[in-house]
Design a protein around this motif. Structure first.
Motif, short mmCIF file in Angstrom:
data_model
loop_
_atom_site.label_atom_id
_atom_site.label_comp_id
_atom_site.label_asym_id
_atom_site.label_seq_id
_atom_site.Cartn_x
_atom_site.Cartn_y
_atom_site.Cartn_z
N LEU A 85 0.82 -1.21 0.00
CA LEU A 85 0.00 0.00 0.00
C LEU A 85 0.85 1.26 0.00
O LEU A 85 0.56 2.24 -0.70
CB LEU A 85 -0.93 0.01 1.22
CG LEU A 85 -2.13 -0.94 1.19
CD1 LEU A 85 -2.83 -0.93 2.55
CD2 LEU A 85 -3.10 -0.53 0.09
N LEU A 86 1.91 1.25 0.79
CA LEU A 86 2.73 2.45 0.93
C LEU A 86 3.64 2.68 -0.27
O LEU A 86 4.18 3.78 -0.43
CB LEU A 86 3.55 2.38 2.23
CG LEU A 86 2.69 2.50 3.49
CD1 LEU A 86 3.46 2.06 4.73
CD2 LEU A 86 2.17 3.94 3.66
N ALA A 87 3.78 1.66 -1.09
CA ALA A 87 4.57 1.84 -2.31
C ALA A 87 3.84 2.70 -3.33
O ALA A 87 4.44 3.23 -4.27
CB ALA A 87 4.89 0.48 -2.93
N ASN A 88 2.54 2.89 -3.11
CA ASN A 88 1.71 3.63 -4.07
C ASN A 88 1.26 5.00 -3.57
O ASN A 88 0.30 5.57 -4.08
CB ASN A 88 0.48 2.79 -4.42
CG ASN A 88 0.85 1.47 -5.05
OD1 ASN A 88 1.69 1.41 -5.94
ND2 ASN A 88 0.22 0.39 -4.59
N VAL A 89 1.93 5.52 -2.55
CA VAL A 89 1.55 6.81 -1.99
C VAL A 89 2.81 7.62 -1.74
O VAL A 89 3.90 7.07 -1.55
CB VAL A 89 0.76 6.61 -0.66
CG1 VAL A 89 1.63 5.99 0.41
CG2 VAL A 89 0.16 7.93 -0.17
N ASP A 90 2.67 8.94 -1.79
CA ASP A 90 3.79 9.83 -1.50
C ASP A 90 4.07 9.78 0.00
O ASP A 90 3.30 10.32 0.80
CB ASP A 90 3.45 11.26 -1.94
CG ASP A 90 4.59 12.25 -1.69
OD1 ASP A 90 5.61 11.85 -1.10
OD2 ASP A 90 4.43 13.43 -2.08
N THR A 91 5.15 9.14 0.37
CA THR A 91 5.44 8.93 1.79
C THR A 91 6.02 10.17 2.48
O THR A 91 6.38 10.12 3.65
CB THR A 91 6.40 7.74 1.98
OG1 THR A 91 7.60 7.97 1.22
CG2 THR A 91 5.75 6.45 1.54
N THR A 92 6.08 11.29 1.75
CA THR A 92 6.47 12.56 2.37
C THR A 92 5.26 13.46 2.56
O THR A 92 5.40 14.58 3.05
CB THR A 92 7.51 13.29 1.50
OG1 THR A 92 6.92 13.66 0.25
CG2 THR A 92 8.72 12.42 1.26
N ASP A 93 4.07 12.98 2.19
CA ASP A 93 2.83 13.77 2.24
C ASP A 93 2.01 13.32 3.45
O ASP A 93 1.40 12.25 3.43
CB ASP A 93 2.05 13.58 0.94
CG ASP A 93 0.81 14.46 0.85
OD1 ASP A 93 0.26 14.84 1.90
OD2 ASP A 93 0.38 14.74 -0.29
N VAL A 94 1.98 14.13 4.49
CA VAL A 94 1.27 13.76 5.72
C VAL A 94 -0.21 13.52 5.44
O VAL A 94 -0.79 12.53 5.92
CB VAL A 94 1.43 14.84 6.80
CG1 VAL A 94 0.59 14.50 8.03
CG2 VAL A 94 2.89 14.98 7.21
N ASP A 95 -0.83 14.40 4.67
CA ASP A 95 -2.26 14.28 4.42
C ASP A 95 -2.59 13.00 3.65
O ASP A 95 -3.59 12.33 3.93
CB ASP A 95 -2.78 15.50 3.67
CG ASP A 95 -2.78 16.75 4.52
OD1 ASP A 95 -3.01 16.64 5.74
OD2 ASP A 95 -2.51 17.84 3.98
N ALA A 96 -1.74 12.65 2.70
CA ALA A 96 -1.98 11.43 1.92
C ALA A 96 -1.84 10.20 2.80
O ALA A 96 -2.64 9.26 2.72
CB ALA A 96 -1.01 11.36 0.74
N LEU A 97 -0.83 10.19 3.65
CA LEU A 97 -0.63 9.06 4.56
C LEU A 97 -1.76 8.97 5.59
O LEU A 97 -2.24 7.88 5.91
CB LEU A 97 0.72 9.19 5.27
CG LEU A 97 1.96 8.99 4.41
CD1 LEU A 97 3.22 9.31 5.21
CD2 LEU A 97 2.03 7.56 3.88
N ALA A 98 -2.18 10.12 6.10
CA ALA A 98 -3.27 10.13 7.08
C ALA A 98 -4.57 9.64 6.45
O ALA A 98 -5.33 8.90 7.09
CB ALA A 98 -3.45 11.53 7.65
N ALA A 99 -4.81 10.04 5.21
CA ALA A 99 -6.02 9.57 4.51
C ALA A 99 -5.99 8.06 4.35
O ALA A 99 -7.02 7.38 4.49
CB ALA A 99 -6.13 10.25 3.15
#
Length: 370
Positions: A338-352
């Motif tokens: 899952l985390l390979a497909n998200v910007d891991t420097t973007d707090v809002d994207a990770l929180a979502a």
């Protein structure tokens, strides 16, 4: 009439005081990334989002509860929410320690933070363990990768023989013994003194400790062998009576804010590591890669130690630890994808992602209502 007025004023004051008399406990200092966002900022956001119905007073640096007493302290209501390092209480939390000792399975801290959080919130055996200890699990965390921070060069497998390494206990201590080193158990607050006085050769911890515990003043060499990362216990564990006393709507606020600060903390922690390492290098600290023999020894240990994890869990009364490990590994692999497909420097994207995959699936009317 005057007496009645005084009595009414005292009652009113007491009501206001109790509404604000919620204690949040952490044994790291307020400047640490595990406290700045997930406790100090978290408390402010919760107060805003609950219209002042939940006001946490944050106690840091062990000013309310010492590290080994945080689990008992939240159970007894000294704190309404606390951080707890699970390796302090292996007998009380054998399942948590089984999972927490899998720190070498995947050393990506973000993956382990999200996977351990989902496990802690959903696994039936783990939920029963939280309940038995009088705590409502809110969410997890993970430190950044652990490195050897030393007052002497430790570059090779030969170098590590006989060295005194501050370890977090459990699998870390067993790794030290596996490679011929001497594990030393001490809280992070004593690492500086140990290195300065010579009772330690290396502190094995996340490298933000170069700043947060001032280790850069006593560390001359750092080896970048990734010796796991620490996520045992919980970043937020709530007192049962407190949790049951608040409204479902306010529990949802807590869910949302924990999802946010689960993400925020991971990004902030890694930034602190980068800053601390760069500063220490400017002050002369040498950074070295491990030799192949040391890398191979760690890989051999990871395979060999799983049998020890299972045996220890069984000795502590855990039923079917093999199945528990299988489920946890599946979650780790899930989050790795899952985390390979998200910007891991973007707090809002990770929180979502934390909300959609974990917290939104919890029922605020029933979760933690024992």
């Amino acid at each position: 009439m005057k007496t009645a007025a005084i009595a009414f004023a005292m009652m009113t004051t007491a009501t206001v005081a109790s509404a604000a008399d919620y204690n949040a406990n952490h044994f790291f200092a307020e400047r640490h990334s595990m406290v700045r966002g997930p406790y100090v900022e978290f408390a402010k956001k919760v107060a805003e989002e609950t219209d002042g119905e939940i006001n946490f007073t944050v106690f840091s640096a062990g000013s309310l509860l010492p590290p080994a007493s945080s689990l008992q302290g939240v159970r007894d209501g000294i704190a309404q929410v606390t951080y707890h390092a699970g390796t302090y209480t292996p007998s009380e939390l054998p399942i948590d320690n089984l999972i927490g000792n899998m720190a070498f399975y995947n050393t990506d801290p973000l993956v382990m933070a999200f996977a351990s959080t989902e496990f802690g919130l959903t696994n039936p055996a783990q939920l029963a363990e939280w309940k038995a200890n009088g705590v409502v699990y809110g969410g997890g965390y993970s430190t950044s990768q652990y490195f050897m921070q030393c007052n002497t060069p430790v570059r090779t497998l030969a170098d590590i023989k006989g060295k005194r390494l501050r370890m977090a206990g459990g699998a870390w201590s067993r790794f030290a013994e596996f490679v011929g080193a001497v594990p030393v158990s001490m809280p992070s607050s004593e690492m500086y003194t140990g290195l300065d006085a010579g009772s330690l050769d290396c502190a094995v911890a996340a490298a933000d400790a170069l700043d947060s515990f001032s280790l850069k003043d006593v560390v001359t060499d750092m080896n970048t062998l990734a010796i796991g990362n620490y996520y045992a216990g919980f970043e937020w564990g709530y007192n049962v009576a407190f949790w049951q006393s608040i409204s479902p709507e306010n529990r949802r606020v807590l869910f949302n804010e924990m999802a946010y600060y689960l993400a925020e903390h991971r990004i902030a922690f890694d930034k602190d590591v980068e800053k601390a390492v760069n500063s220490a290098k400017e002050n002369g600290m040498a950074v070295a890669e491990p030799d192949q023999a040391l890398k191979d020894a760690l890989a051999e240990f990871v395979v060999a130690d799983e049998a020890t994890l299972i045996a220890n869990a069984k000795d502590r009364g855990v039923k079917d630890p093999e199945a528990i490990l299988t489920e946890f590994k599946a979650l780790v692999d899930k989050w790795d994808g899952l985390l390979a497909n998200v910007d891991t420097t973007d707090v809002d994207a990770l929180a979502a992602l934390a909300r959609s995959e974990i917290y939104d699936k919890l029922d605020e009317t029933t979760y933690g209502v024992y």
